[in-house]
Design an enzyme around this catalytic site. Structure first.
Site, PDB file in Angstrom:
ATOM      1  N   CYS A 117      -1.537  15.570   3.038  1.00 45.10           N
ATOM      2  CA  CYS A 117      -0.188  15.501   2.459  1.00 45.10           C
ATOM      3  C   CYS A 117       0.187  16.783   1.713  1.00 45.10           C
ATOM      4  O   CYS A 117       1.367  17.048   1.487  1.00 45.10           O
ATOM      5  CB  CYS A 117      -0.070  14.298   1.537  1.00 45.10           C
ATOM      6  SG  CYS A 117      -0.384  12.773   2.425  1.00 45.10           S
ATOM      7  N   HIS A 263       6.595  15.087  -1.748  1.00 38.21           N
ATOM      8  CA  HIS A 263       5.953  14.471  -0.589  1.00 38.21           C
ATOM      9  C   HIS A 263       6.296  12.985  -0.612  1.00 38.21           C
ATOM     10  O   HIS A 263       6.196  12.335  -1.653  1.00 38.21           O
ATOM     11  CB  HIS A 263       4.443  14.677  -0.660  1.00 38.21           C
ATOM     12  CG  HIS A 263       3.713  13.761   0.254  1.00 38.21           C
ATOM     13  ND1 HIS A 263       3.973  13.727   1.606  1.00 38.21           N
ATOM     14  CD2 HIS A 263       2.770  12.808   0.027  1.00 38.21           C
ATOM     15  CE1 HIS A 263       3.211  12.799   2.170  1.00 38.21           C
ATOM     16  NE2 HIS A 263       2.488  12.230   1.230  1.00 38.21           N
ATOM     17  N   ASN A 293       5.680   7.719   5.423  1.00 37.42           N
ATOM     18  CA  ASN A 293       4.912   8.902   5.022  1.00 37.42           C
ATOM     19  C   ASN A 293       4.518   9.678   6.280  1.00 37.42           C
ATOM     20  O   ASN A 293       3.727   9.192   7.088  1.00 37.42           O
ATOM     21  CB  ASN A 293       3.665   8.421   4.254  1.00 37.42           C
ATOM     22  CG  ASN A 293       2.767   9.560   3.784  1.00 37.42           C
ATOM     23  OD1 ASN A 293       2.849  10.676   4.286  1.00 37.42           O
ATOM     24  ND2 ASN A 293       1.896   9.259   2.839  1.00 37.42           N
TER      25      ASN A 293
HETATM   26  C1  LIG Z   1      -1.114   0.874  -0.678  1.00 37.24           C
HETATM   27  C2  LIG Z   1      -0.286   0.326  -1.819  1.00 37.24           C
HETATM   28  C3  LIG Z   1       1.161   0.202  -1.374  1.00 37.24           C
HETATM   29  C4  LIG Z   1      -0.806  -1.083  -2.121  1.00 37.24           C
HETATM   30  O1  LIG Z   1      -0.091  -1.592  -3.206  1.00 37.24           O
HETATM   31  P1  LIG Z   1      -0.857  -2.306  -4.396  1.00 37.24           P
HETATM   32  O2  LIG Z   1       0.162  -2.810  -5.324  1.00 37.24           O
HETATM   33  O3  LIG Z   1      -1.877  -1.342  -4.919  1.00 37.24           O
HETATM   34  O4  LIG Z   1      -1.502  -3.500  -3.636  1.00 37.24           O
HETATM   35  P2  LIG Z   1      -3.011  -3.968  -3.683  1.00 37.24           P
HETATM   36  O5  LIG Z   1      -3.852  -2.964  -2.964  1.00 37.24           O
HETATM   37  O6  LIG Z   1      -3.344  -4.340  -5.078  1.00 37.24           O
HETATM   38  O7  LIG Z   1      -2.913  -5.250  -2.810  1.00 37.24           O
HETATM   39  C5  LIG Z   1      -2.261  -6.379  -3.311  1.00 37.24           C
HETATM   40  C6  LIG Z   1      -2.444  -7.467  -2.284  1.00 37.24           C
HETATM   41  O8  LIG Z   1      -1.623  -7.156  -1.151  1.00 37.24           O
HETATM   42  C7  LIG Z   1      -2.419  -7.199   0.027  1.00 37.24           C
HETATM   43  N1  LIG Z   1      -1.907  -6.257   1.011  1.00 37.24           N
HETATM   44  C8  LIG Z   1      -2.360  -5.013   1.280  1.00 37.24           C
HETATM   45  N2  LIG Z   1      -1.604  -4.477   2.250  1.00 37.24           N
HETATM   46  C9  LIG Z   1      -0.698  -5.410   2.601  1.00 37.24           C
HETATM   47  C10 LIG Z   1       0.347  -5.441   3.536  1.00 37.24           C
HETATM   48  N3  LIG Z   1       0.640  -4.389   4.356  1.00 37.24           N
HETATM   49  N4  LIG Z   1       1.108  -6.548   3.614  1.00 37.24           N
HETATM   50  C11 LIG Z   1       0.879  -7.588   2.816  1.00 37.24           C
HETATM   51  N5  LIG Z   1      -0.113  -7.633   1.907  1.00 37.24           N
HETATM   52  C12 LIG Z   1      -0.880  -6.531   1.809  1.00 37.24           C
HETATM   53  C13 LIG Z   1      -3.812  -6.890  -0.434  1.00 37.24           C
HETATM   54  O9  LIG Z   1      -4.751  -7.413   0.479  1.00 37.24           O
HETATM   55  C14 LIG Z   1      -3.873  -7.602  -1.774  1.00 37.24           C
HETATM   56  O10 LIG Z   1      -4.106  -8.943  -1.562  1.00 37.24           O
HETATM   57  P3  LIG Z   1      -5.034  -9.788  -2.581  1.00 37.24           P
HETATM   58  O11 LIG Z   1      -4.326  -9.694  -3.915  1.00 37.24           O
HETATM   59  O12 LIG Z   1      -5.019 -11.136  -1.993  1.00 37.24           O
HETATM   60  O13 LIG Z   1      -6.361  -9.105  -2.586  1.00 37.24           O
HETATM   61  C15 LIG Z   1      -0.390   1.170  -3.104  1.00 37.24           C
HETATM   62  O14 LIG Z   1      -1.679   1.097  -3.638  1.00 37.24           O
HETATM   63  C16 LIG Z   1      -0.028   2.594  -2.856  1.00 37.24           C
HETATM   64  O15 LIG Z   1       1.083   2.915  -2.501  1.00 37.24           O
HETATM   65  N6  LIG Z   1      -0.966   3.524  -3.101  1.00 37.24           N
HETATM   66  C17 LIG Z   1      -0.737   4.921  -2.828  1.00 37.24           C
HETATM   67  C18 LIG Z   1      -0.885   5.116  -1.364  1.00 37.24           C
HETATM   68  C19 LIG Z   1      -0.376   6.439  -0.904  1.00 37.24           C
HETATM   69  O16 LIG Z   1       0.597   6.938  -1.382  1.00 37.24           O
HETATM   70  N7  LIG Z   1      -1.079   6.983   0.078  1.00 37.24           N
HETATM   71  C20 LIG Z   1      -0.734   8.206   0.653  1.00 37.24           C
HETATM   72  C21 LIG Z   1      -1.101   9.293  -0.275  1.00 37.24           C
HETATM   73  S1  LIG Z   1      -0.494  10.763   0.248  1.00 37.24           S
END
Ligand SMILES: CC(C)(COP(=O)(O)OP(=O)(O)OC[C@H]1O[C@@H](n2cnc3c(N)ncnc32)[C@H](O)[C@@H]1OP(=O)(O)O)[C@@H](O)C(=O)NCCC(=O)NCCS
Length: 336
Positions: A117, A263, A293
């Site tokens: 990224c 980004h 993204n």
């Molecule tokens: C990935 C992201 C959206 C997940 O959001 P979050 O609020 O952290 O969610 P969590 O990982 O705590 O997951 C919450 C729940 O949703 C679930 N979940 C994960 N992906 C899911 C999806 N696509 N659809 C539905 N549920 C989902 C998880 O399994 C978890 O379930 P549980 O509570 O039963 O264990 C978030 O962490 C994020 O944006 N992180 C940065 C990622 C990023 O920017 N990456 C690129 C970097 S350049």
């Protein structure tokens, strides 16, 4: 004093739109979950049934648009810098593949930058150094990704799969010695490899012999693995820090910026960066709802759209900021 200026920009995205509801047919997710957590409504995917394309195909198309907008011919290019995490093949890099596709003359140096990224910012600083030292006069920088063939479109991969989209963007950079203050003011890069396993594709690996075996593929380790919460936590700290560092070098403050092009990782990350820097809505660019993204393509894609929409005009101060796998991050200040 010689400064690096943007001579032209361009982008290319595949036509196929994939909505959150489309993904909900392939995995246990919902439009509501994806929009709430990421701000993404849809993304573009290569249409694998109609027109299969690799990263270099998207990058080549974006480069053609940028060259045309710059009024620079393929024969004038002195160097190609290609940022991607999804090259057509492990080697050689896409830089040389695009050289051949664009018919850029033999002998011109081409190389890939693998900084995910932050890849565009690492490419920009490299190009800026080449140009300022007089080594090259026309540098083509491309950021291009095809994620749709490399993510796990199933329950197991849903946390990562919903985030990424395919796309490419490019810019042509060159020197200017005008006294108008325009050009790249500075690029600030950082990395911390202690977090390399927080967002990565573990497999295939040169640390395993054989490097590739069918049985190992069952693990899904050839798909991206992400500790989303930790990536989020670091992104919202490092990105504002990098913007302030870049502004501080020139005695500027966030109020001086016409536009920040972050980004496009996640709308919640962008919103927090905006809040921490006390920026207005008009000062922050976002297209994540439409494209998701697109990793190395994300900032130049935003830049091309912002320029074409008239949100960046000659003399405006623009800031690019990125955070991603590695971890790597950084920011750049440009007087457009
Ligand atoms: C990935 C992201 C959206 C997940 O959001 P979050 O609020 O952290 O969610 P969590 O990982 O705590 O997951 C919450 C729940 O949703 C679930 N979940 C994960 N992906 C899911 C999806 N696509 N659809 C539905 N549920 C989902 C998880 O399994 C978890 O379930 P549980 O509570 O039963 O264990 C978030 O962490 C994020 O944006 N992180 C940065 C990622 C990023 O920017 N990456 C690129 C970097 S350049």
């Amino acid at each position: 004093m010689v400064r690096t200026v943007f001579l032209g920009t361009g982008h290319f995205v595949p036509e196929k739109v994939v909505t959150n509801d489309d993904l909900a047919k392939l995995m246990d997710t919902t439009d509501e979950w994806i929009q709430q957590r990421t701000g993404i409504k849809q993304r573009r995917y290569v249409d694998w049934d109609k027109e299969p394309m690799g990263s270099s195909d998207l990058g080549t198309r974006a480069a053609r648009v940028a060259l045309e907008n710059a009024g620079v011919s393929k024969d004038e290019i002195d160097c190609i810098i290609y940022a991607t995490l999804s090259p057509d093949k492990p080697f050689p890099g896409d830089g040389v593949i695009v050289q051949a596709k664009l018919d850029v003359p033999a002998g011109v140096p081409c190389f890939d930058i693998r900084n995910q990224c932050s890849g565009f910012l690492y490419s920009l600083q490299t190009a800026d150094a080449f140009i300022k030292t007089g080594l090259y006069r026309r540098v083509l920088v491309i950021g291009s990704e095809v994620h749709s063939s490399g993510i796990e479109l199933a329950d197991r991969g849903r946390d990562v799969a919903v985030i990424f989209g395919d796309g490419a963007a490019a810019c042509v950079l060159g020197p200017s010695d005008k006294e108008d203050g325009r050009g790249v003011l500075s690029v600030h890069l950082h990395a911390d490899g202690r977090f390399a396993n927080e967002l990565h594709i573990p497999y295939p690996s040169s640390a395993e012999n054989p490097r590739l075996c069918a049985a190992r593929l069952e693990s899904g380790d050839h798909f991206p693995h992400m500790n989303g919460k930790n990536v989020f936590k670091h992104a919202v700290a490092r990105m504002p820090e990098a913007v302030l560092e870049a502004l501080g070098k020139h005695g500027l403050t966030p109020k001086d910026l016409k536009l920040v092009i972050p980004h496009q990782a996640n709308q919640r990350i962008t919103d927090l960066v905006q809040r921490r820097l006390d920026l207005s809505d008009e000062q922050v660019f976002s297209n994540i709802a439409e494209y998701g993204n697109t990793t190395a393509a994300s900032i130049p894609l935003g830049l091309d759209q912002a320029v074409k929409a008239g949100r960046v005009k000659p003399g405006d101060l623009v800031c690019f900021v990125a955070f991603g796998a590695g971890f790597t991050w950084g920011a750049a200040i440009v007087r457009w």
